[in-house]
Design a protein around this motif. Structure first.
Motif, PDB file in Angstrom:
ATOM      1  N   LEU A  29       0.569  -1.334   0.046  1.00  0.00           N
ATOM      2  CA  LEU A  29       0.004   0.189   0.004  1.00  0.00           C
ATOM      3  C   LEU A  29       0.564   1.533   0.110  1.00  0.00           C
ATOM      4  N   ALA A  30       1.958   0.948   0.555  1.00  0.00           N
ATOM      5  CA  ALA A  30       2.881   2.255   0.778  1.00  0.00           C
ATOM      6  C   ALA A  30       4.056   2.777  -0.371  1.00  0.00           C
ATOM      7  N   CYS A  31       3.772   1.298  -1.769  1.00  0.00           N
ATOM      8  CA  CYS A  31       4.980   1.554  -2.182  1.00  0.00           C
ATOM      9  C   CYS A  31       4.535   2.128  -3.248  1.00  0.00           C
ATOM     10  N   PRO A  32       5.577   2.776  -3.831  1.00  0.00           N
ATOM     11  CA  PRO A  32       5.150   3.681  -5.337  1.00  0.00           C
ATOM     12  C   PRO A  32       5.203   3.331  -6.887  1.00  0.00           C
ATOM     13  N   ALA A  33       6.326   2.427  -6.135  1.00  0.00           N
ATOM     14  CA  ALA A  33       5.786   1.822  -7.944  1.00  0.00           C
ATOM     15  C   ALA A  33       5.293   0.427  -8.373  1.00  0.00           C
ATOM     16  N   LEU A  34       3.998   0.358  -7.776  1.00  0.00           N
ATOM     17  CA  LEU A  34       3.390  -0.877  -8.013  1.00  0.00           C
ATOM     18  C   LEU A  34       2.617  -0.550  -8.333  1.00  0.00           C
ATOM     19  N   ASP A  35       1.815  -0.796 -10.022  1.00  0.00           N
ATOM     20  CA  ASP A  35       1.722  -0.159 -10.681  1.00  0.00           C
ATOM     21  C   ASP A  35      -0.056  -1.602 -11.075  1.00  0.00           C
ATOM     22  N   GLU A  36      -0.198  -2.505 -10.629  1.00  0.00           N
ATOM     23  CA  GLU A  36      -0.934  -3.051 -10.644  1.00  0.00           C
ATOM     24  C   GLU A  36      -1.415  -4.300  -9.210  1.00  0.00           C
ATOM     25  N   TYR A  64      11.982   0.825  -7.190  1.00  0.00           N
ATOM     26  CA  TYR A  64      13.602   1.681  -7.420  1.00  0.00           C
ATOM     27  C   TYR A  64      13.963   1.697  -5.863  1.00  0.00           C
TER      28      TYR A  64
ATOM     29  N   HIS B  34      -4.302   3.560 -18.581  1.00  0.00           N
ATOM     30  CA  HIS B  34      -4.288   4.196 -17.416  1.00  0.00           C
ATOM     31  C   HIS B  34      -3.004   5.277 -17.881  1.00  0.00           C
ATOM     32  N   ASN B  35      -1.289   4.497 -18.183  1.00  0.00           N
ATOM     33  CA  ASN B  35      -0.498   5.606 -18.137  1.00  0.00           C
ATOM     34  C   ASN B  35      -0.609   6.540 -19.831  1.00  0.00           C
ATOM     35  N   TYR B  88       1.248  15.094  -5.165  1.00  0.00           N
ATOM     36  CA  TYR B  88       2.679  13.747  -4.287  1.00  0.00           C
ATOM     37  C   TYR B  88       2.827  13.977  -3.354  1.00  0.00           C
ATOM     38  N   ARG B  92       1.639  11.029  -0.748  1.00  0.00           N
ATOM     39  CA  ARG B  92       2.530  10.162   0.183  1.00  0.00           C
ATOM     40  C   ARG B  92       2.181  10.466   1.287  1.00  0.00           C
ATOM     41  N   LYS B  98      -2.914   5.698   1.036  1.00  0.00           N
ATOM     42  CA  LYS B  98      -2.338   4.515   1.429  1.00  0.00           C
ATOM     43  C   LYS B  98      -3.711   2.793   0.684  1.00  0.00           C
ATOM     44  N   GLY B 102      -1.690   0.380  -5.628  1.00  0.00           N
ATOM     45  CA  GLY B 102      -1.365   1.676  -7.148  1.00  0.00           C
ATOM     46  C   GLY B 102      -1.499   2.657  -7.235  1.00  0.00           C
ATOM     47  N   LEU B 104      -0.136   5.347  -5.208  1.00  0.00           N
ATOM     48  CA  LEU B 104       0.757   6.269  -5.035  1.00  0.00           C
ATOM     49  C   LEU B 104       1.838   6.391  -7.011  1.00  0.00           C
ATOM     50  N   ARG B 105       0.978   5.242  -6.992  1.00  0.00           N
ATOM     51  CA  ARG B 105       1.729   5.260  -8.233  1.00  0.00           C
ATOM     52  C   ARG B 105       1.191   6.271  -9.195  1.00  0.00           C
ATOM     53  N   LEU B 108       2.559   9.635  -8.476  1.00  0.00           N
ATOM     54  CA  LEU B 108       3.893   9.607  -8.943  1.00  0.00           C
ATOM     55  C   LEU B 108       4.009   9.810 -10.708  1.00  0.00           C
ATOM     56  N   ARG B 153      14.238  10.356 -13.429  1.00  0.00           N
ATOM     57  CA  ARG B 153      13.121   9.095 -13.034  1.00  0.00           C
ATOM     58  C   ARG B 153      14.093   8.130 -13.697  1.00  0.00           C
ATOM     59  N   ASP B 156      16.338   6.635 -11.503  1.00  0.00           N
ATOM     60  CA  ASP B 156      15.800   5.431 -10.661  1.00  0.00           C
ATOM     61  C   ASP B 156      15.246   3.404 -11.287  1.00  0.00           C
TER      62      ASP B 156
END
Lengths: 97, 330
Positions: A29-36, A64, B34-35, B88, B92, B98, B102, B104-105, B108, B153, B156
């Motif tokens: 839930l806290a991850c900013p990289a997980l997209d799915e 990352y 969606h991206n 953002y 966060r 949270k 997804g 937070l992604r 971003l 980015r 990363d």
């Protein structure tokens, strides 16, 4: 400020952390990289061994190592180290190919 | 629980999923629907804004930053940049957001969308006027900020792969610490070779017993026959005062240059390779640490740059307000 240079963990340490995971999903839930959508049990199962599914591989490559997953963990585990082990497995499989 | 399947177009086939997915390319892009929608919307705003800016520069009555059109670009661009900066960071820190995987992604993604489109709109607001005033400095700050975000980015994506590569060098195939494994091997080599050296050299105890047995048998001047080689009676294995015992701390074996012992690793065969492997792992760990520092400090640099740019923008807004407000009241 959190220590930025926590280096990788060994497989046995990762296994211990995986066994200690209570599956609360807070790290995801806290991850900013997980997209799915991805569940913690699938991630835990595929992290240590066995075949890696496409969503888990995509997540592992996208991670990352920001460490946002570490503070929310109620049992103080290092999901970033577990993800690094997954990355190493992916990297090694690519090298073998 | 079955493995979750994604309906995205970049999904792997079922057979690949059964056998597992491997590989970790240096460059990769995952575009989800969606991206794609976000990218299309951003491109539309940038292209439409540019087209109107060019048209207005040629046919408009007042193509200047403080005209109505110029100010409109400025207001929309500033709102976009504010959204980029605040959404953002607030999301966060917010606990509610949270609760969606997804979320937070996605935040971003919007952060990047508003940052890029906001910069484009602020650029159009200038209408090509880059005089050395507060607005130009604010624009330069925004450009630097967006570029630092794009580089961040990219870092990363690239740095974690490099970390995985270096960490892989420091782990055995089973995933255990290679330094520990090599240290154990090195210890075994040292023990093995030191035992060989001891076996070749007569110990002081054996040497003294040999001497005492020779004395019991008697010297050559007593008219008895020699039971052993004649020269043993005259040679002592005790070191002379000019010689150093090999067990002294100051003892160093310096082999002759032509001797095979002078070759690297001759005294401890296999040790040089292990020491070289240890050095390689040490360098890999240093690089891993460096890459982790790059990821972390680039983010801090981006935040600091954002603060500096915010200061420049506020300075420009104050300057612009001093020009625009009297005009509006007149």
């Amino acid at each position: 400020m959190r220590n930025p240079v926590l280096l990788h963990k060994t497989a046995s340490q990762v296994q211990q952390e995986l066994e200690a995971c209570i599956g609360c999903n807070e790290c995801l839930l806290a991850c900013p990289a997980l997209d799915e959508p991805l569940t913690i049990d699938v991630l835990n199962r595929e992290t240590f061994g066995g075949p890696i599914s496409a969503p888990v591989a995509r997540f592992a490559r996208s991670c990352y190592q920001c460490g946002a997953c570490v503070p929310p963990c109620p049992v103080g585990l290092h999901r970033d180290a577990m993800m690094m082990w997954l990355k190493i497995r992916l990297y090694r499989s690519g090298e073998e190919d | 629980m079955p493995v979750l399947r994604s309906s995205s177009p970049y999904d792997y086939s079922a057979s690949q999923e059964r056998s597992g997915v491997g590989g970790y390319p240096l460059f990769f892009v995952y575009l989800k629907p969606h991206n794609l929608l976000r990218i299309s919307l951003g491109l539309f705003i940038i292209i439409a804004g540019l087209a109107f800016c060019i048209w207005y520069s040629r046919h408009g009555s007042d193509p200047t930053p403080d005209s109505l059109v110029g100010l409109s670009y400025a207001v929309v661009g500033t709102v976009f940049l504010l959204l980029a900066g605040l959404l953002y960071s607030l999301r966060r820190r917010s606990r509610k957001s949270k609760k969606v995987i997804g979320g937070l992604r996605s935040a971003l993604g919007w952060h990047m969308f508003f940052g890029l489109t906001g910069l484009a709109l602020i650029f159009y607001h200038s209408f090509g006027n880059f005089n050395p005033r507060s607005g130009t400095y604010a624009l330069y700050g925004l450009i630097a900020l967006v570029i630092s975000g794009i580089i961040g980015r990219a870092l990363d994506r690239i740095m974690p792969r490099l970390i995985a590569k270096e960490a892989s060098k420091a782990l055995t195939v089973e995933g255990e610490d290679r330094i520990e494994a090599i240290s154990q091997q090195l210890q075994a080599i040292v023990e093995h070779n030191s035992q060989r050296v001891r076996g070749l050299t007569p110990s002081p105890a054996s040497a003294s017993s040999a001497l005492s047995s020779a004395a019991e048998r008697g010297g050559p001047g007593r008219g008895r026959t020699l039971h052993g080689p004649w020269d043993l009676a005259y040679l002592t294995l005790e070191e002379t005062p000019q010689e150093l015992s090999r067990y002294e701390p100051s003892y160093r074996l310096v082999p002759d240059r032509k001797s095979p012992l002078s070759q690297p690793g001759a005294l401890l065969p296999g040790a040089q390779e292990q020491i070289a492997a240890l050095r390689r792992i040490e360098r890999a760990l240093q690089r891993e640490q460096f890459y982790r520092y790059v990821i972390r400090y680039w983010r801090i640099f981006h935040i600091l740059l954002a603060l500096v740019t915010a200061g420049l923008v506020i300075w420009h807004l104050e300057y612009a307000a001093s020009l625009v407000i009297p005009t509006l009241f007149h």
